[in-house]
Design an enzyme around this catalytic site. Structure first.
Site, PDB file in Angstrom:
ATOM      1  CG  HIS A 164      -0.299   0.516   2.584  1.00  0.00           C
ATOM      2  ND1 HIS A 164       0.318   1.299   1.243  1.00  0.00           N
ATOM      3  CD2 HIS A 164      -1.577   1.224   2.347  1.00  0.00           C
ATOM      4  CE1 HIS A 164      -0.909   1.549   0.662  1.00  0.00           C
ATOM      5  NE2 HIS A 164      -1.719   1.631   1.286  1.00  0.00           N
TER       6      HIS A 164
ATOM      7  CB  CYS B  64      -3.291   4.208   2.530  1.00  0.00           C
ATOM      8  SG  CYS B  64      -4.694   3.339   2.930  1.00  0.00           S
TER       9      CYS B  64
END
Length: 214
Positions: free
Chosen positions: A161, A188
């Site tokens: 992301h 992430c």
């Protein structure tokens, strides 16, 4: 009688002084030898660049810019049914590589999970891009969100992301400045805004993702 005792006493006194002097001289030398290292220790501090499997391309943006694509050249064109693409992540190198037939075709600035006790919060191993992806999300438990997310974990816990956003939707500038330089996420893989959008829009479900420390 006195004269006969004087010479032995003088001799003993001289011997005693010599013994004490030798003891004082020898003790510091022994301690110094014991504390002196036998070999010179050379400490080599590794930089992030030493962990990267590929050298940065000449067109990588300098200085790093989380608002723009990582390279100045256009993104590679990926065919809809192309199955020879692999995403390679270097956690300690702070890079994501797009590979075609194991040949690098694009380099992206990245920031993975922070290292605790020598281990990253991002799991290492082989994974695959999942169906789930979207334009934005917000996690109230972490008080953090992001844009352009693409899942590479079956439970959708770990994602590619953008650099993180705050609860008001604005980008967290302090965290964004870490991109390409140091780890910073909860697990992430953070990317620049355009890079994350490109992955979301172009990388097909099932694409292999290989994550290593180096």
């Amino acid at each position: 009688m006195k004269k006969s005792l004087l010479k032995p006493l003088t001799f003993c006194f001289v011997i005693l002084i010599c013994v004490i002097s030798l003891a004082r001289i020898s003790m510091p030398q022994t301690q110094e030898k014991a504390s002196r290292p036998t070999k010179k220790e050379t400490i080599v501090k590794k930089t992030a660049a030493s962990f990267r499997p590929y050298q940065d391309p000449s067109d990588l943006r300098q200085p790093y810019n989380w608002c723009k694509s990582s390279e100045r050249k256009p993104y590679p064109k990926i065919k809809s049914l192309e199955n020879d693409i692999t995403i390679r992540v270097s956690l300690k190198g702070n890079r994501v590589y797009i590979l075609r037939n194991n040949q690098r075709i694009y380099t992206m600035l990245a920031s993975g999970g922070v290292f605790k006790n020598g281990k990253s919060l991002t799991p290492t191993g082989t994974f695959h891009i999942q169906d789930n992806r979207g334009e934005s999300f917000y996690n109230p438990n972490l008080n953090e969100g992001a844009n352009n997310w693409t899942s590479w974990d079956k439970k959708d816990v770990y994602l590619f992301h953008s650099v993180p956003t705050k609860d008001n939707g604005k980008y967290n500038l302090k965290e964004a400045k870490k991109l390409g330089k140091q780890s910073g996420s909860h697990g992430c893989i953070r990317l620049s805004v355009p890079d994350s959008a490109w992955i979301m829009n172009n990388i097909r479900t099932g694409t292999k993702v290989i994550i290593k420390n180096n």
